[in-house]
Design a protein around this motif. Structure first.
Motif, PDB file in Angstrom:
ATOM      1  N   MET A   1       6.548 -27.314  78.679  1.00  0.00           N
ATOM      2  CA  MET A   1       5.606 -28.188  77.993  1.00  0.00           C
ATOM      3  C   MET A   1       5.725 -28.013  76.491  1.00  0.00           C
ATOM      4  O   MET A   1       6.144 -26.964  76.017  1.00  0.00           O
ATOM      5  CB  MET A   1       4.187 -27.867  78.452  1.00  0.00           C
ATOM      6  N   SER A   2       5.306 -29.070  75.750  1.00  0.00           N
ATOM      7  CA  SER A   2       5.376 -29.013  74.292  1.00  0.00           C
ATOM      8  C   SER A   2       4.672 -30.211  73.672  1.00  0.00           C
ATOM      9  O   SER A   2       4.657 -31.298  74.255  1.00  0.00           O
ATOM     10  CB  SER A   2       6.846 -29.037  73.849  1.00  0.00           C
ATOM     11  N   GLN A   3       4.129 -30.025  72.473  1.00  0.00           N
ATOM     12  CA  GLN A   3       3.666 -31.167  71.689  1.00  0.00           C
ATOM     13  C   GLN A   3       4.911 -31.913  71.229  1.00  0.00           C
ATOM     14  O   GLN A   3       5.898 -31.303  70.812  1.00  0.00           O
ATOM     15  CB  GLN A   3       2.848 -30.711  70.482  1.00  0.00           C
ATOM     16  N   VAL A   4       4.882 -33.248  71.305  1.00  0.00           N
ATOM     17  CA  VAL A   4       6.073 -34.037  70.955  1.00  0.00           C
ATOM     18  C   VAL A   4       5.799 -35.112  69.911  1.00  0.00           C
ATOM     19  O   VAL A   4       6.716 -35.829  69.529  1.00  0.00           O
ATOM     20  CB  VAL A   4       6.740 -34.655  72.212  1.00  0.00           C
ATOM     21  N   SER A   5       4.538 -35.243  69.449  1.00  0.00           N
ATOM     22  CA  SER A   5       4.198 -36.238  68.432  1.00  0.00           C
ATOM     23  C   SER A   5       2.923 -35.808  67.712  1.00  0.00           C
ATOM     24  O   SER A   5       2.012 -35.260  68.336  1.00  0.00           O
ATOM     25  CB  SER A   5       3.993 -37.610  69.081  1.00  0.00           C
ATOM     26  N   PHE A   6       2.893 -36.093  66.381  1.00  0.00           N
ATOM     27  CA  PHE A   6       1.681 -35.849  65.596  1.00  0.00           C
ATOM     28  C   PHE A   6       0.722 -37.034  65.642  1.00  0.00           C
ATOM     29  O   PHE A   6      -0.488 -36.866  65.695  1.00  0.00           O
ATOM     30  CB  PHE A   6       2.029 -35.597  64.118  1.00  0.00           C
ATOM     31  N   ASP A   7       1.263 -38.249  65.536  1.00  0.00           N
ATOM     32  CA  ASP A   7       0.418 -39.439  65.402  1.00  0.00           C
ATOM     33  C   ASP A   7       0.935 -40.569  66.272  1.00  0.00           C
ATOM     34  O   ASP A   7       1.911 -41.208  65.897  1.00  0.00           O
ATOM     35  CB  ASP A   7       0.387 -39.877  63.931  1.00  0.00           C
ATOM     36  N   PRO A   8       0.331 -40.762  67.450  1.00  0.00           N
ATOM     37  CA  PRO A   8      -0.792 -39.982  67.962  1.00  0.00           C
ATOM     38  C   PRO A   8      -0.321 -38.617  68.471  1.00  0.00           C
ATOM     39  O   PRO A   8       0.871 -38.413  68.688  1.00  0.00           O
ATOM     40  CB  PRO A   8      -1.330 -40.842  69.102  1.00  0.00           C
ATOM     41  N   ARG A   9      -1.284 -37.722  68.675  1.00  0.00           N
ATOM     42  CA  ARG A   9      -0.933 -36.408  69.219  1.00  0.00           C
ATOM     43  C   ARG A   9      -0.546 -36.595  70.685  1.00  0.00           C
ATOM     44  O   ARG A   9      -1.374 -36.983  71.511  1.00  0.00           O
ATOM     45  CB  ARG A   9      -2.107 -35.442  69.121  1.00  0.00           C
ATOM     46  N   ILE A  10       0.729 -36.320  70.975  1.00  0.00           N
ATOM     47  CA  ILE A  10       1.239 -36.453  72.342  1.00  0.00           C
ATOM     48  C   ILE A  10       1.760 -35.097  72.801  1.00  0.00           C
ATOM     49  O   ILE A  10       2.484 -34.421  72.073  1.00  0.00           O
ATOM     50  CB  ILE A  10       2.377 -37.499  72.431  1.00  0.00           C
TER      51      ILE A  10
ATOM     52  N   TYR B   1       5.368 -35.898  81.991  1.00  0.00           N
ATOM     53  CA  TYR B   1       4.221 -36.730  81.616  1.00  0.00           C
ATOM     54  C   TYR B   1       3.983 -36.569  80.122  1.00  0.00           C
ATOM     55  O   TYR B   1       3.987 -35.445  79.606  1.00  0.00           O
ATOM     56  CB  TYR B   1       2.965 -36.306  82.380  1.00  0.00           C
ATOM     57  N   PHE B   2       3.762 -37.680  79.454  1.00  0.00           N
ATOM     58  CA  PHE B   2       3.425 -37.688  78.043  1.00  0.00           C
ATOM     59  C   PHE B   2       1.959 -38.079  77.953  1.00  0.00           C
ATOM     60  O   PHE B   2       1.575 -39.181  78.352  1.00  0.00           O
ATOM     61  CB  PHE B   2       4.301 -38.693  77.285  1.00  0.00           C
ATOM     62  N   GLY B   3       1.130 -37.153  77.467  1.00  0.00           N
ATOM     63  CA  GLY B   3      -0.300 -37.400  77.417  1.00  0.00           C
ATOM     64  C   GLY B   3      -0.821 -37.382  75.996  1.00  0.00           C
ATOM     65  O   GLY B   3      -0.482 -36.489  75.211  1.00  0.00           O
ATOM     66  N   GLU B   4      -1.642 -38.394  75.670  1.00  0.00           N
ATOM     67  CA  GLU B   4      -2.307 -38.388  74.376  1.00  0.00           C
ATOM     68  C   GLU B   4      -3.460 -37.399  74.433  1.00  0.00           C
ATOM     69  O   GLU B   4      -4.297 -37.447  75.337  1.00  0.00           O
ATOM     70  CB  GLU B   4      -2.828 -39.769  74.013  1.00  0.00           C
ATOM     71  N   VAL B   5      -3.504 -36.484  73.476  1.00  0.00           N
ATOM     72  CA  VAL B   5      -4.550 -35.468  73.432  1.00  0.00           C
ATOM     73  C   VAL B   5      -5.854 -36.146  72.997  1.00  0.00           C
ATOM     74  O   VAL B   5      -5.928 -36.735  71.925  1.00  0.00           O
ATOM     75  CB  VAL B   5      -4.180 -34.323  72.467  1.00  0.00           C
ATOM     76  N   ILE B   6      -6.882 -36.071  73.864  1.00  0.00           N
ATOM     77  CA  ILE B   6      -8.145 -36.750  73.574  1.00  0.00           C
ATOM     78  C   ILE B   6      -9.290 -35.783  73.293  1.00  0.00           C
ATOM     79  O   ILE B   6     -10.391 -36.209  72.952  1.00  0.00           O
ATOM     80  CB  ILE B   6      -8.540 -37.719  74.711  1.00  0.00           C
ATOM     81  N   GLY B   7      -9.034 -34.486  73.430  1.00  0.00           N
ATOM     82  CA  GLY B   7     -10.063 -33.490  73.138  1.00  0.00           C
ATOM     83  C   GLY B   7      -9.512 -32.107  73.395  1.00  0.00           C
ATOM     84  O   GLY B   7      -8.480 -31.951  74.039  1.00  0.00           O
ATOM     85  N   GLY B   8     -10.202 -31.114  72.866  1.00  0.00           N
ATOM     86  CA  GLY B   8      -9.742 -29.747  73.069  1.00  0.00           C
ATOM     87  C   GLY B   8     -10.619 -28.747  72.363  1.00  0.00           C
ATOM     88  O   GLY B   8     -11.599 -29.117  71.705  1.00  0.00           O
TER      89      GLY B   8
END
Length: 159
Positions: A38-47, A133-140
């Protein structure tokens, strides 16, 4: 003794974080699965991208609901991570009595997590035996402690 494969050895040398992917079935049953690809793959939007084995129950849940959570595991949590590695179906028993909290997506977040976030699936791809799966981060949010890695546990899932 088996002959060493240099490419496999190289893949095993990558440092992978360790987390529990939280999902919920279409019927609302919670589930958790240990993951490390797993990894973050985008800043805008956060994916955020996570790879799930194509035959895993977690895949079925994500396909049904389009959401997942990530609970980053703390140092010293090998036993906790092992609880979520066995093949399973969903349900309260799958969470092995671990305290969890739910937020916007309804997916379980481990209270023991050093950090957590929820994602809404925006895309997926199956280039091999795992679905990415590429998920937009909606909270954390943040918990306590320092995150662990797969290497810290002495386990391997690569190569």
């Amino acid at each position: 003794m088996a002959e060493s494969d240099p490419a496999s050895d190289a893949l095993c040398d990558v440092v992978y974080g360790l987390a529990v992917v939280g999902t919920v079935s279409a019927d609302g049953e919670p589930n958790g699965m240990t993951a490390n690809w797993m990894s973050q793959v985008s800043f805008d939007p956060r994916i955020f991208a996570v790879a799930i084995q194509d035959t895993a129950h977690t895949r079925k849940n994500i396909d049904e609901t389009g959401v997942f959570s990530i609970s980053v595991l703390p140092e010293g949590s090998k036993d906790l991570s092992l609880k979520f590695t066995a093949k399973s179906t969903s349900g309260e028993g799958r969470l092995e009595g671990e305290p969890v909290t739910t937020y916007e997506t309804g997916t379980p977040v481990l209270d023991a997590a050093t950090a957590w976030f929820e994602c809404k699936v925006v895309s997926s791809s199956q280039p091999g035996d795992h679905v990415v799966y590429f998920g937009e981060v909606i909270g954390g949010g943040m918990g306590e402690g320092t995150a662990t890695t797969l290497r810290d546990t002495g386990m391997s899932y690569a190569g």
